[in-house]
Design a protein around this motif. Structure first.
Motif, PDB file in Angstrom:
ATOM      1  N   MET A  42       0.825  -1.386  -0.080  1.00  0.00           N
ATOM      2  CA  MET A  42      -0.185  -0.039  -0.169  1.00  0.00           C
ATOM      3  C   MET A  42       0.822   1.195   0.079  1.00  0.00           C
ATOM      4  O   MET A  42       1.782   1.192   0.716  1.00  0.00           O
ATOM      5  CB  MET A  42      -0.753  -0.071   1.358  1.00  0.00           C
ATOM      6  CG  MET A  42      -2.237  -0.806   1.131  1.00  0.00           C
ATOM      7  SD  MET A  42      -2.972  -0.208   2.378  1.00  0.00           S
ATOM      8  CE  MET A  42      -3.887   1.266   1.809  1.00  0.00           C
ATOM      9  N   HIS A  48       8.363  -5.318  -1.995  1.00  0.00           N
ATOM     10  CA  HIS A  48       7.129  -4.891  -2.460  1.00  0.00           C
ATOM     11  C   HIS A  48       7.067  -3.331  -1.932  1.00  0.00           C
ATOM     12  O   HIS A  48       6.777  -2.395  -2.720  1.00  0.00           O
ATOM     13  CB  HIS A  48       6.115  -5.500  -2.024  1.00  0.00           C
ATOM     14  CG  HIS A  48       4.376  -5.065  -2.517  1.00  0.00           C
ATOM     15  ND1 HIS A  48       4.171  -5.430  -3.616  1.00  0.00           N
ATOM     16  CD2 HIS A  48       3.972  -3.933  -2.109  1.00  0.00           C
ATOM     17  CE1 HIS A  48       2.801  -4.933  -3.862  1.00  0.00           C
ATOM     18  NE2 HIS A  48       2.895  -3.891  -3.071  1.00  0.00           N
ATOM     19  N   HIS A 100       7.674   0.003  -3.908  1.00  0.00           N
ATOM     20  CA  HIS A 100       6.903   1.321  -3.789  1.00  0.00           C
ATOM     21  C   HIS A 100       7.965   2.469  -3.363  1.00  0.00           C
ATOM     22  O   HIS A 100       8.015   3.466  -4.196  1.00  0.00           O
ATOM     23  CB  HIS A 100       5.936   1.363  -2.858  1.00  0.00           C
ATOM     24  CG  HIS A 100       4.808   0.378  -3.072  1.00  0.00           C
ATOM     25  ND1 HIS A 100       4.112   0.421  -4.401  1.00  0.00           N
ATOM     26  CD2 HIS A 100       4.073  -0.360  -2.423  1.00  0.00           C
ATOM     27  CE1 HIS A 100       3.166  -0.120  -4.621  1.00  0.00           C
ATOM     28  NE2 HIS A 100       3.149  -0.637  -3.333  1.00  0.00           N
ATOM     29  N   GLU A 139       1.248  -0.389  -8.495  1.00  0.00           N
ATOM     30  CA  GLU A 139       1.039  -1.689  -7.630  1.00  0.00           C
ATOM     31  C   GLU A 139       1.803  -2.462  -8.677  1.00  0.00           C
ATOM     32  O   GLU A 139       2.577  -3.520  -8.145  1.00  0.00           O
ATOM     33  CB  GLU A 139      -0.365  -2.065  -7.690  1.00  0.00           C
ATOM     34  CG  GLU A 139      -0.950  -1.455  -6.145  1.00  0.00           C
ATOM     35  CD  GLU A 139      -0.236  -1.473  -4.818  1.00  0.00           C
ATOM     36  OE1 GLU A 139       0.694  -2.311  -5.067  1.00  0.00           O
ATOM     37  OE2 GLU A 139      -0.439  -0.694  -4.052  1.00  0.00           O
ATOM     38  N   ALA A 156       5.367  -2.473  -8.060  1.00  0.00           N
ATOM     39  CA  ALA A 156       5.845  -3.265  -6.692  1.00  0.00           C
ATOM     40  C   ALA A 156       5.719  -4.827  -7.136  1.00  0.00           C
ATOM     41  O   ALA A 156       6.941  -5.474  -6.676  1.00  0.00           O
ATOM     42  CB  ALA A 156       5.120  -2.861  -5.579  1.00  0.00           C
ATOM     43  N   TYR A 198      -3.257  -4.701  -9.507  1.00  0.00           N
ATOM     44  CA  TYR A 198      -1.756  -5.500  -9.101  1.00  0.00           C
ATOM     45  C   TYR A 198      -1.049  -6.371 -10.273  1.00  0.00           C
ATOM     46  O   TYR A 198      -0.264  -6.273 -10.676  1.00  0.00           O
ATOM     47  CB  TYR A 198      -1.802  -6.394  -7.915  1.00  0.00           C
ATOM     48  CG  TYR A 198      -2.252  -5.585  -6.699  1.00  0.00           C
ATOM     49  CD1 TYR A 198      -1.524  -4.954  -5.570  1.00  0.00           C
ATOM     50  CD2 TYR A 198      -3.724  -5.426  -6.406  1.00  0.00           C
ATOM     51  CE1 TYR A 198      -1.888  -4.258  -4.408  1.00  0.00           C
ATOM     52  CE2 TYR A 198      -4.287  -4.688  -5.330  1.00  0.00           C
ATOM     53  CZ  TYR A 198      -3.339  -4.137  -4.447  1.00  0.00           C
ATOM     54  OH  TYR A 198      -3.939  -3.623  -3.482  1.00  0.00           O
TER      55      TYR A 198
HETATM   56 ZN    ZN Z   1       1.582  -2.401  -3.018  1.00  0.00          ZN
END
Ligand code: ZN
Ligand code: ZN
Length: 599
Positions: A1, A431, A437, A462, A465, A547
């Motif tokens: 996130m 990630h 990110h 996303e 990542a 994603y």
């Molecule tokens: Zn993420």
């Protein structure tokens, strides 16, 4: 996130953002360069005008961006405001059409596309998706009041007075909501009913904060009156939703599943991929099978080492599940969770440098910290980045200490620790942080643009990542062991199954039982995780697809790029160039990188 910390930095630094981004050291410009420079400068003025119009027409976005200039006025979501927005969108789409993109630098071309996408996407939401007719939970004034009260953009007394004025429009706001709702879904009606007490809670908070400052008696009277009317409006809305709930329970309400047409439309608006949603879904199905085949082999390879003499099940899913369960026992102690993450960040950075995978700016180190208490409860781990115009501010990697997240429940803590076991914890750090990110944001901030900060593409963010996990595995991070690969495939399966779940539920009518079977039995997720996903897929659509879609598009782009440059291919060059355009849609980056222009 990723939680971008746009905050107040944005409005103060607005003028900086509008400078053109030309090389300062250019000595003599060629005629072509001069043309580009001139076009970029003209475009900068257009962008400035555009943003002024955006702040006037998109109150929600303004608040999100930390632009509190008009915070005293709550936008009423009525038909007139929708008509106005559509007029604004049409007129700007026409104006932007007249900009000759081919004359602009790549960076400005990206901004142009992002502006157009923003307008087209919102036009589609208003005219086709029409969520305002069927999603009662989108009428919630809590967020706006909350950010005015909790963001320190002005002295407290000033903010409280803004909030008091803002309260005036709450009755009109809920009146518009009631007029808009035509056929709410039962699920979103129930969600709204669960959330509305929170709105009243925010009003209570406003009342108690106002009591702490000295209001003039006329102001106090206005506050009392406005609060009373606002509470009344929320209660009436609540009563209406209860009636709807009763009616919908016994009737045949609109489904929360958005169906094929709207799904494709939303996928196009949000993901902006070259693929259709259906093609992405098919791709995800194939990726799932490929992962399971790999996991099957790895489980065989690991069986006697991990399971000893225990009999091996014939069923591949059971076999894989047992090996994963056994391996998951290897995890850090709860008290070491945050410190272990802190320890891994420099290791990741060193690896990326030693393997020459991409540039990391060591002068701006990532700070791993325990999530501040007031922010807890949303995500266990997240990156909190400074606004684009404050590139020297710290970026935080917030990690919620486990004792807190699970409320001290030993069973839940153990379950989380098993999930983020010895191997998966490393993939999580890739990630969230390096080169996921955090690294992507670092690169995006090198070419600061308020347009890119506001309209960045979620699937690109996303997707990068998720791509970075794969790329690190390919580089041998984690020792290339079968254990690491098995856990990687399990983790990757989560992104893949997000797409399969979302498409299947919204388009193919997948039932709750089938969904849980997919997640728990075919993707090895815990019950808590599967329950959470089922909730999420009922209230949202397409976001879960971002994603895998972004990841798959980046993998494809890398392949095409490889073919185009042939022997000159260097992974680092690919990464640096890919990240240099900011968080633009992957399809747009592809056009710029491969020199294809679809226009
Ligand atoms: Zn993420
Ligand atoms: Zn344990």
């Amino acid at each position: 996130m990723v939680a971008p910390r746009l905050g107040v930095a944005l409005c103060a630094a607005l003028s900086i953002s509008l400078m053109t981004h030309l090389p300062v050291n250019a000595v003599v410009l060629t005629e072509q360069q001069l043309k580009v420079k001139e076009a970029d400068q003209k475009f900068a003025a257009i962008k400035q005008k555009f943003l002024v119009a955006v702040w006037q027409n998109d109150a929600d976005l303004a608040l999100f961006a930390g632009k509190f200039t008009h915070a005293d006025k709550l936008a009423v979501p009525d038909q007139a405001s929708r008509d106005n927005y559509l007029k604004f969108a049409e007129s700007w789409l026409q104006q932007l059409q007249q900009v000759d993109a081919t004359q602009l630098s790549a960076r400005e071309q990206t901004d142009l596309v992002l502006m157009q996408n923003y307008l087209k996407s919102n036009r589609w939401y208003l005219s086709e998706f029409r969520e305002y007719e069927w999603n009662p939970s989108q009428y919630n004034v809590a967020g706006g009041f909350d950010s005015i009260l909790s963001t320190e953009f002005a002295p407290k007394a000033v903010r409280i007075k803004l909030a008091i004025k803002r309260l005036q429009a709450v009755p009109a706001y809920y009146q518009a909501a009631r007029a808009n709702l035509k056929d709410p879904t039962l699920e979103h009606t129930r969600l709204a009913l669960r959330q509305l007490p929170g709105v009243l809670g925010v009003f209570d908070n406003l009342a108690s904060q106002a009591a702490e400052i000295k209001l003039a008696s006329s102001e106090q009277t206005a506050l009392n009156q406005n609060l009373q009317q606002a509470r009344q409006a929320v209660s009436e809305y609540q009563a209406l939703l209860k009636q709807w709930e009763e009616k919908l329970q016994n009737g045949k309400p609109r489904s929360f599943r958005i169906g094929k047409d709207l799904y494709e439309g939303k996928f196009k608006a949000d993901i902006q991929s070259d693929l259709s949603a259906e093609a992405a879904y098919q791709k995800a199905l194939a990726a799932k099978e490929a992962n399971l085949q790999n996991m099957d082999k790895l489980a065989d390879q690991l069986w006697s080492k991990v399971m000893g003499e225990q009999a091996k099940p014939a069923d591949r899913l059971q076999k894989i599940a047992q090996v994963i369960a056994k391996l998951s026992e290897q995890h850090v102690a709860a008290k070491d969770f945050v410190s272990e993450i802190r320890k891994q960040i420099p290791q990741l950075e060193k690896w990326v440098k030693d393997k020459d995978l991409l540039t990391i700016d060591s002068k701006k180190p990532l700070v791993v910290r325990e999530t501040p208490v007031y922010q807890r409860g949303v995500a266990g781990a997240s990156i909190e980045a400074p606004g684009v115009f404050r590139p020297n501010d710290k970026t935080y990697y917030n990690v919620t200490p486990l004792e807190d997240e699970a409320g001290g429940n030993a069973e839940q803590i153990e379950s989380t620790l098993r999930e983020y076991n010895h191997w998966v914890l490393q993939i999580l750090n890739i990630h969230e942080a390096i080169p996921g990110h955090y690294t992507q944001l670092q690169h995006a901030n090198r070419s600061p643009s308020i347009i890119k900060a506001l309209f960045g593409n979620g699937a690109m963010i996303e997707g990068w990542a998720v791509y970075s996990e794969r790329m690190m595995m390919e580089s041998g991070y984690g020792g290339n062991t079968p254990e690491m690969w098995l856990m990687y495939y399990k983790w990757n399966l989560r992104a893949i199954c997000n797409t399969i779940l979302d498409y299947s539920v919204h388009v193919l009518n997948m039932s709750e039982a089938e969904a849980k079977d997919l997640l728990m039995n075919q993707a090895f997720q815990t019950k808590a995780e599967a329950d959470g996903k089922w909730n999420r897929v009922q209230y949202t659509s397409v976001q879960l697809s971002s994603y895998f879609s972004g990841y798959a598009d980046i993998m494809d782009l890398r392949e095409s790029y490889k073919q185009q440059v042939g022997d000159r291919f260097k992974l680092k060059d690919f990464h640096e160039q890919f990240l240099s355009y900011g968080s633009a849609p992957v399809g747009q980056i592809k056009n710029l990188m491969l020199g294809q222009d679809k226009k």
